[in-house]
Design an enzyme around this catalytic site. Sequence first.
Site, mmCIF file in Angstrom:
data_model
loop_
_atom_site.group_PDB
_atom_site.id
_atom_site.type_symbol
_atom_site.label_atom_id
_atom_site.label_comp_id
_atom_site.label_asym_id
_atom_site.label_seq_id
_atom_site.Cartn_x
_atom_site.Cartn_y
_atom_site.Cartn_z
ATOM 1 N N GLU A 22 5.693 57.506 4.153
ATOM 2 C CA GLU A 22 6.543 57.566 5.342
ATOM 3 C C GLU A 22 7.586 58.657 5.145
ATOM 4 O O GLU A 22 8.016 58.922 4.021
ATOM 5 C CB GLU A 22 7.238 56.202 5.551
ATOM 6 N N ASN A 167 4.289 50.740 15.382
ATOM 7 C CA ASN A 167 4.708 50.099 14.130
ATOM 8 C C ASN A 167 5.720 49.003 14.413
ATOM 9 O O ASN A 167 6.721 49.245 15.121
ATOM 10 C CB ASN A 167 5.363 51.144 13.207
ATOM 11 N N GLU A 168 5.483 47.828 13.869
ATOM 12 C CA GLU A 168 6.450 46.706 13.917
ATOM 13 C C GLU A 168 7.163 46.601 15.264
ATOM 14 O O GLU A 168 8.391 46.510 15.330
ATOM 15 C CB GLU A 168 7.474 46.837 12.776
ATOM 16 N N GLU A 287 1.597 46.981 5.253
ATOM 17 C CA GLU A 287 2.822 47.167 4.467
ATOM 18 C C GLU A 287 3.006 45.921 3.614
ATOM 19 O O GLU A 287 3.112 44.815 4.152
ATOM 20 C CB GLU A 287 4.057 47.362 5.350
HETATM 21 O O1 AHR Z 1 8.232 50.588 4.404
HETATM 22 C C1 AHR Z 1 9.561 50.590 4.812
HETATM 23 C C2 AHR Z 1 9.767 50.053 6.214
HETATM 24 O O2 AHR Z 1 9.518 48.688 6.254
HETATM 25 C C3 AHR Z 1 8.891 50.613 7.292
HETATM 26 O O3 AHR Z 1 9.381 51.799 7.810
HETATM 27 C C4 AHR Z 1 8.905 49.545 8.329
HETATM 28 O O4 AHR Z 1 7.719 49.513 9.074
HETATM 29 C C5 AHR Z 1 9.147 48.279 7.546
HETATM 30 O O5 AHR Z 1 10.132 47.508 8.103
#
Ligand code: AHR
Length: 497
Positions: A22, A167-168, A287
């Site tokens: 990331e 994402n999330e 993750e």
């Molecule tokens: O991996 C770190 C962070 O954790 C990511 O950016 C996010 O998707 C998660 O909350």
Amino acid sequence: MSIDPAFVVAPVSRRIFGSFVEHMGRCVYTGIYEPGHPTADEDGFRGDVLDLVRELGVTTVRYPGGNFVSGYKWEDGVGPVEQRPTRLDPAWRTIETNAFGLNEFMRWTKVAGVEPMMAMNLGTRGLQEAIELLEYANYPAGTALSDLRIEHGAEQPHDIRMWCLGNEMDGPWQLGHMTAEEYGRLATRTALAMRQFDKDLELVACGSSSRAMPTFGAWEATVLEHTYEVVDYVSAHAYYQLLDGDHASFLACSADMDRFIHQVVATADHIGAKLSSDKRINISFDEWNVWYLRELQSGQGGLPEDWTEAPRTSEEAYTVLDAVVVGSLLITLLRHADRVTAASQAQLVNTISSIRTEPGGPAWRQSIFHPFAQTARHAKGTVLDLRLDAPTLTTATYGEVPVLDSVATYDAEEGRVALFVVNRHPSEPVSLSTSLRAFGDAALAEALVLADDDLTAANTESDPDRVVPRAHGDVKVDDGVLTAELAPASWNMFLLQ
Ligand code: AHR
């Protein structure tokens, strides 16, 4: 414990050994990418890091976020570097120069020998950008966007197969956070549009950011009601940490991951039944790791006050205890190989990472590198449905859990059994007895243990090999039975052939 090659869970999906890069902290800048570093190639990719990535055995790499992706314009990261804009990244309070972007990442994946898993921004952007990114990345030539990619030096289409639809999006911290209903509709529209370009893409819908989210379960159900027929995976994310010195609970945290997987599978299958669908949705656990998030959230070693480039964010110095837990989380993912067919440890370099670097200096393996690398190297063939009769341990956070966490794989071609076992007990050894009679005269080929009297020991720049797996001193195989003494808080691997 007994193991028999006749009882199979599923093939080992190599995608379980994925990782994550990331634009966060120093994962990209001075992590995988550092022009001018003594080991960097002509693209600025650190050669010492590439060597460690290959040794780690990583198979897929998710990119470019994470929370970062929800405010990201992929167009900023392509084309002549001197013309790329510098932007603020609100997710991690950093200044993003965009010196590294899509085409650099794709070149890096080729050199590293990994498969890309691309996340797209469904936070501040949506369908139009998604299909433009797809055309830019995957269409061979002859259209405005594919020709632009070629002009940018990427002659061949990238042919990215796996895509995360945001994402999330369940997290209130996420830029563009939505309700499950809103996200389900957007993800469906985006997936349908992407499939009009390429029906064989593999698409991942956002599941929950953790099992502790107040929307957990309901989120998956609503999102899948919308997306069931147009996606292949639902994601799951989980981070664990040692809290208040409670070793027993921390060592047992894979019990939470186990319940997480069971509950997402149950929810997905329920929606499948409701929709009379024969299709099966699998989990992309994209993750997972040990992460000292409480420290980040409370400001100690947390996000910088000022906007800076590539700050030191969440550069955990992982301990022996963390490594045992990582080994156990990987065991749990493998045990569910029938439904968890992709996973990404978060992250690869510097930020919450297996590999650490210093700018201009060395790269080294963190303690958690070792159980990952050994498992990725030796867990091959099929996951076996082993039978375990173990005492239980009562923990404050996860209640009663079996004292051992274990998985076995069998590589029929090589005739090799790999058995991974974690002793979760913080202070007591456990005597293991495993029947291997179904494998005939299999003999011990290798046995390793990761344990230490000092559970806080960690690898550092000046002592990079303080924590490594060592030969198991206390194991034997007699008449088809493996016996071993498993040290307290230990990760163990036995290879038989
Ligand atoms: O991996 C770190 C962070 O954790 C990511 O950016 C996010 O998707 C998660 O909350």
